[in-house]
Structure formats: C-alpha cells, structure tokens
Design a protein around this motif. Structure first.
Motif, PDB file in Angstrom:
ATOM      1  N   LEU A  14      44.818  39.536  32.895  1.00 19.62           N
ATOM      2  CA  LEU A  14      45.870  39.171  33.752  1.00 19.62           C
ATOM      3  C   LEU A  14      47.095  38.538  33.203  1.00 19.62           C
ATOM      4  O   LEU A  14      46.814  37.993  32.036  1.00 19.62           O
ATOM      5  CB  LEU A  14      45.024  37.888  34.547  1.00 19.62           C
ATOM      6  CG  LEU A  14      46.041  36.895  35.110  1.00 19.62           C
ATOM      7  CD1 LEU A  14      46.124  37.371  36.596  1.00 19.62           C
ATOM      8  CD2 LEU A  14      45.101  35.395  35.449  1.00 19.62           C
ATOM      9  N   TYR A  15      48.259  38.674  33.638  1.00 15.54           N
ATOM     10  CA  TYR A  15      49.560  38.166  32.863  1.00 15.54           C
ATOM     11  C   TYR A  15      50.361  37.668  34.129  1.00 15.54           C
ATOM     12  O   TYR A  15      50.896  38.617  34.991  1.00 15.54           O
ATOM     13  CB  TYR A  15      49.910  39.089  31.976  1.00 15.54           C
ATOM     14  CG  TYR A  15      51.404  38.307  31.345  1.00 15.54           C
ATOM     15  CD1 TYR A  15      50.979  37.677  30.321  1.00 15.54           C
ATOM     16  CD2 TYR A  15      52.836  38.528  31.935  1.00 15.54           C
ATOM     17  CE1 TYR A  15      52.164  36.958  29.856  1.00 15.54           C
ATOM     18  CE2 TYR A  15      53.722  37.850  31.421  1.00 15.54           C
ATOM     19  CZ  TYR A  15      53.649  37.132  30.194  1.00 15.54           C
ATOM     20  OH  TYR A  15      54.413  36.569  29.552  1.00 15.54           O
ATOM     21  N   ASN A  16      50.722  36.579  34.160  1.00 13.02           N
ATOM     22  CA  ASN A  16      51.614  36.012  35.241  1.00 13.02           C
ATOM     23  C   ASN A  16      53.168  35.812  34.641  1.00 13.02           C
ATOM     24  O   ASN A  16      53.286  34.761  33.662  1.00 13.02           O
ATOM     25  CB  ASN A  16      51.048  34.259  35.573  1.00 13.02           C
ATOM     26  CG  ASN A  16      51.883  33.822  36.672  1.00 13.02           C
ATOM     27  OD1 ASN A  16      51.892  32.712  36.685  1.00 13.02           O
ATOM     28  ND2 ASN A  16      52.668  34.607  37.418  1.00 13.02           N
TER      29      ASN A  16
ATOM     30  N   ASP B 246      55.859  34.601  40.760  1.00  9.44           N
ATOM     31  CA  ASP B 246      54.267  34.396  41.379  1.00  9.44           C
ATOM     32  C   ASP B 246      53.797  35.909  41.404  1.00  9.44           C
ATOM     33  O   ASP B 246      53.071  36.531  42.120  1.00  9.44           O
ATOM     34  CB  ASP B 246      54.596  33.985  42.647  1.00  9.44           C
ATOM     35  CG  ASP B 246      53.056  33.980  43.599  1.00  9.44           C
ATOM     36  OD1 ASP B 246      52.066  33.646  42.819  1.00  9.44           O
ATOM     37  OD2 ASP B 246      53.040  34.340  44.559  1.00  9.44           O
TER      38      ASP B 246
ATOM     39  N   TYR C 165      51.587  38.685  39.200  1.00  6.89           N
ATOM     40  CA  TYR C 165      50.620  38.870  38.179  1.00  6.89           C
ATOM     41  C   TYR C 165      50.342  40.397  38.149  1.00  6.89           C
ATOM     42  O   TYR C 165      49.844  40.887  38.885  1.00  6.89           O
ATOM     43  CB  TYR C 165      49.287  38.265  38.887  1.00  6.89           C
ATOM     44  CG  TYR C 165      49.485  36.587  39.041  1.00  6.89           C
ATOM     45  CD1 TYR C 165      48.588  35.703  38.155  1.00  6.89           C
ATOM     46  CD2 TYR C 165      49.884  36.077  39.900  1.00  6.89           C
ATOM     47  CE1 TYR C 165      48.889  34.298  38.326  1.00  6.89           C
ATOM     48  CE2 TYR C 165      50.337  34.734  40.392  1.00  6.89           C
ATOM     49  CZ  TYR C 165      49.633  33.874  39.493  1.00  6.89           C
ATOM     50  OH  TYR C 165      49.786  32.471  39.656  1.00  6.89           O
TER      51      TYR C 165
ATOM     52  N   GLY D  57      49.607  35.345  43.833  1.00  5.36           N
ATOM     53  CA  GLY D  57      48.805  34.638  43.263  1.00  5.36           C
ATOM     54  C   GLY D  57      47.778  34.484  44.518  1.00  5.36           C
ATOM     55  O   GLY D  57      46.655  34.381  44.468  1.00  5.36           O
TER      56      GLY D  57
ATOM     57  N   ILE E 133      44.949  30.351  38.703  1.00  9.63           N
ATOM     58  CA  ILE E 133      45.716  31.035  39.526  1.00  9.63           C
ATOM     59  C   ILE E 133      46.366  29.791  40.442  1.00  9.63           C
ATOM     60  O   ILE E 133      47.683  29.953  40.619  1.00  9.63           O
ATOM     61  CB  ILE E 133      45.227  32.126  40.067  1.00  9.63           C
ATOM     62  CG1 ILE E 133      45.128  33.407  39.257  1.00  9.63           C
ATOM     63  CG2 ILE E 133      46.138  32.503  41.527  1.00  9.63           C
ATOM     64  CD1 ILE E 133      44.230  34.406  39.801  1.00  9.63           C
TER      65      ILE E 133
ATOM     66  N   ARG F 294      51.844  29.575  33.061  1.00 12.47           N
ATOM     67  CA  ARG F 294      51.693  30.718  33.331  1.00 12.47           C
ATOM     68  C   ARG F 294      50.271  31.392  33.192  1.00 12.47           C
ATOM     69  O   ARG F 294      49.759  31.052  31.775  1.00 12.47           O
ATOM     70  CB  ARG F 294      52.726  31.712  32.660  1.00 12.47           C
ATOM     71  CG  ARG F 294      54.305  31.355  32.872  1.00 12.47           C
ATOM     72  CD  ARG F 294      54.554  31.774  34.391  1.00 12.47           C
ATOM     73  NE  ARG F 294      55.372  30.923  34.913  1.00 12.47           N
ATOM     74  CZ  ARG F 294      55.109  30.316  36.079  1.00 12.47           C
ATOM     75  NH1 ARG F 294      54.071  30.627  36.652  1.00 12.47           N
ATOM     76  NH2 ARG F 294      56.144  29.568  36.693  1.00 12.47           N
TER      77      ARG F 294
ATOM     78  N   TYR G 246      46.999  33.514  32.302  1.00 12.64           N
ATOM     79  CA  TYR G 246      46.979  34.694  31.321  1.00 12.64           C
ATOM     80  C   TYR G 246      45.405  34.861  30.983  1.00 12.64           C
ATOM     81  O   TYR G 246      44.795  33.985  31.111  1.00 12.64           O
ATOM     82  CB  TYR G 246      48.019  34.721  30.099  1.00 12.64           C
ATOM     83  CG  TYR G 246      47.504  33.655  29.166  1.00 12.64           C
ATOM     84  CD1 TYR G 246      46.754  33.899  28.106  1.00 12.64           C
ATOM     85  CD2 TYR G 246      48.112  32.364  29.244  1.00 12.64           C
ATOM     86  CE1 TYR G 246      46.546  32.999  27.116  1.00 12.64           C
ATOM     87  CE2 TYR G 246      47.488  31.469  28.392  1.00 12.64           C
ATOM     88  CZ  TYR G 246      46.897  31.768  27.367  1.00 12.64           C
ATOM     89  OH  TYR G 246      46.622  30.848  26.557  1.00 12.64           O
TER      90      TYR G 246
END
Length: 379
Positions: free
Chosen positions: A22-24, A34, A36, A80, A162, A169, A171
């Motif tokens: 996961l990377y925001n 917003d 991801y 999100g 999230i 952020r 991740y």
C-alpha cells in the motif's frame, strides 16, 4: 504486467491481505492526496527498476538488501473510501471473523527499550559532537512484543492507517511471514518527470501538540538548530541541480505531535535519465532527520554505536518509481514491523549538543505512542 484501476474482487482483497503493498501519495504528488496505490499477487524483485513501471522500492535502512525493487502482477489505484469499503466487505468473510475475534481478545505485552543502552548511545554521540566530528545523529529504539501477525491483524491495521493517519501518509508491504505497516509524516522526495520538478521537505524538531502554543518550537534554539541541520544538508545536495526555493521553517501539527517543517522545491536545470531517481535516493538518504550530520562520519557509523539494535526497514526510503512519470518515496517511520519472531515499534530522536536524556527519552515514547494511537493498540 497487469495494471488495473477497476474494482477489486473479494478474493483480490483476501489475496492482498496475504501478500501485497500500500502506498498513499502525498500532496506533493497528487493535489487531493487521497490516492492509494495497492499491489498484490505474484511479483518479481530486482537490483534496479528495469523497463516500464511502476516499481515499489522497499529496502532496509542501510540499503543492504540485494534486490529492493518489486514489481507486482496486479495494481490498482484507489481512494481511501474505496479501500475502507473493500476492507469492510472482507471483514464479513468466514475466514476472517474468527481471527478478528481472537485479535480483539488478545493481550499485548510490550517489552520496553533499554534506557541504559540508550544513555550510552547518547553519551557516545555527544562525545563525537564535542570532538567536532559530528553535529547531530539520530539513534533508534524499539518496543517489542511477540504475537502472530495474521490476516485479521493486517486488515485491522490497514483500516486504521487509512482512516486515522490524518496528515500522515499510509504505507506498507507484507507477506505471510513478515511485513511493515505505518503512516509517515515525512517524504524523502517527490519527482514529476514530465515537469522536471522535484519537491521534498525538511522535517525535524518535535513537540507535543498540546504544548506547542505555550512553548513554541520556533522559539526553542535546540529544536530550530536541529531543523536547520536537516534543511542545510538537503539544500546543499539539491541546489547544484537547478533552481531551488524554500518555504519555512513552520510548525506542522500532525496529531499528537507538532514538527518543524521546511518545504523545498527544485526546478531541475537539465533533463534526467533513468538513473536519476536511484542516484537521488543515494544522495538524500538518510537526511540528518534520520541519519547524521557529519563531514567525517558515514551514516553506517550508527550501526556500530547502536549495537544489538537492528533498524530493519525503520527510516528507510519506501515508495513508487515511475507511476505515470511520477516517482515518490516516503521515509518509513511511525510504523509497526513484524517477522515470525517479533513485532516491533520503533522511534528515533535527534541528538545535538544541547540534548538531555530525559527530554529525548520522552520524545521517543511520544512517537511510539502516536503509532499505537492510530493503530488503536493499547499502551
């Protein structure tokens, strides 16, 4: 490789919880911040990113992993809200219901960091500062627990980061045996290849947010000095590459903690090639916000003085290369890491000449508390 931006199936979500990332993206990368990027399924690893992206970069702090680049079979860009709804649906599956009940009933027995060891590290750092070989260094300590980090825990932690990360952020990357999930306030850099623009931040200086008004960071000489060392290093390494502008320092409230932050924007003077991003990671990591400020000592010196403390991926760069000509890498702090033996929550603090054990030890505890807070873990 198969890039998908459509709805993930319930089976895809379960597969993602077993092995994925996961990377925001930050506000530097995408205006609404917003977005991801998630990946799951089979993946390949490489010493370098080759061919089309996007690639995930997930090394250890000391950049010693031989193949730190990952390219996943399945990728999807979500908001999100979309991810939260997918995770809610997954909660109702029979596979996860029993695991979630067991997780909610579980006791977490945290083993605190060794304060005597930290005192010795602090003394060693300040000894080098007195000798003029060092201006600042950032030691790290960890709380440790022992429990199985199963799929239900991952689902709960991902839902928390999230929805509760705020200006940080979210991740993470995980497999069935090991992983890391967190929400970081710090971006190493964001690079827009189509515009030839690079953005980053200097983040150093820490105070409890409820004390900031009474005792402003900008009036604290120690905190301002610590922040200035980080800004100086970043600006010195970026300014030869183009037109550099800065905004700050200014106090930045990220929940329980307020930091001093300076934003740096660079318009590159020349076009870059495929090697630019990798070279820039090597040039900037670690900044004095996570490493050290010294003209004579390499950041690997930290490994020597920390001894039995292993950082793993704490403080390492973590991010995405070449997603529609965008490359962005966060600094992997405010996280929980796990393997088959231990679960770890780390924290670091900047040691300068004016540092005292009592204040730094409290700062370390406060930073770990923020992780437990947004993950809804008991203290």
């Amino acid at each position: 490789m198969n890039f998908t931006s459509h709805t993930m199936t319930d089976q895809d979500v379960l597969d993602w919880l077993k092995s994925g990332f996961l990377y925001n993206f930050s506000e530097f990368a995408m205006p609404n911040s917003d977005s991801y990027l998630v990946g799951w399924g089979q993946f390949i690893t490489s010493r370098q990113p080759v061919g089309d992206g996007p690639w995930l970069y997930a090394p250890d702090f000391y950049l010693e992993v031989e193949e730190p680049w990952f390219r996943y079979e399945n990728l999807s860009l979500k908001t999100g809200e979309e991810l939260t709804n997918l995770l809610k649906r997954a909660q109702g599956t029979e596979e996860l219901q029993l695991e979630r009940i067991q997780f909610q009933l579980q006791n977490f027995d945290w083993e605190m960091p060794d304060s005597d060891h930290f005192k010795k590290v602090l003394k060693t750092i300040q000894g080098e500062i007195k000798k003029g070989r060092l201006e600042k260094a950032v030691p790290v300590v960890f709380e440790k627990a022992n429990f199985e980090f199963d799929i239900a825990k991952r689902l709960t932690m991902l839902t928390q980061v999230i929805n509760k990360s705020g200006l940080r952020r979210a991740y993470g990357q995980w497999s069935l045996e090991t992983g890391m999930i967190g929400a970081t306030p710090e971006v190493l850099f964001s690079y827009h290849g189509d515009k030839n623009i690079l953005q980053t931040m200097s983040l150093a200086g820490t105070r409890r947010s409820d004390l900031e008004k009474k005792n402003p960071l900008l009036e604290d000489k120690k905190e301002v000095h610590e922040q200035s060392l980080v800004t100086k290093m970043i600006s010195e390494r970026l300014s030869p590459l183009g037109d550099l502008s800065m905004n700050g320092p200014y106090p930045w409230d990220v929940g329980l903690i307020t930091h001093l932050r300076t934003d740096l924007n660079l318009k590159l003077s020349a076009q870059t090639d495929e090697s630019f991003v990798e070279a820039l990671i090597q040039k900037l990591h670690p900044t004095p916000a996570l490493g050290l400020s010294s003209k004579t000592l390499d950041f690997h010196w930290l490994k020597k003085i920390e001894g039995r403390v292993h950082r793993h991926r704490y403080g390492a760069p973590f991010g995405i290369y070449n997603f529609n000509q965008l490359s962005e890498f966060a600094v992997a702090i405010r996280n929980i890491q796990w393997d088959q033996e231990d679960v770890l929550i780390g924290s670091g603090c900047g040691i300068v000449a004016q540092s005292t054990f009592e204040k730094e030890w409290e700062e370390l505890k406060l930073k770990r508390r923020t992780v437990k807070d947004f993950l809804s873990l008991p203290n």
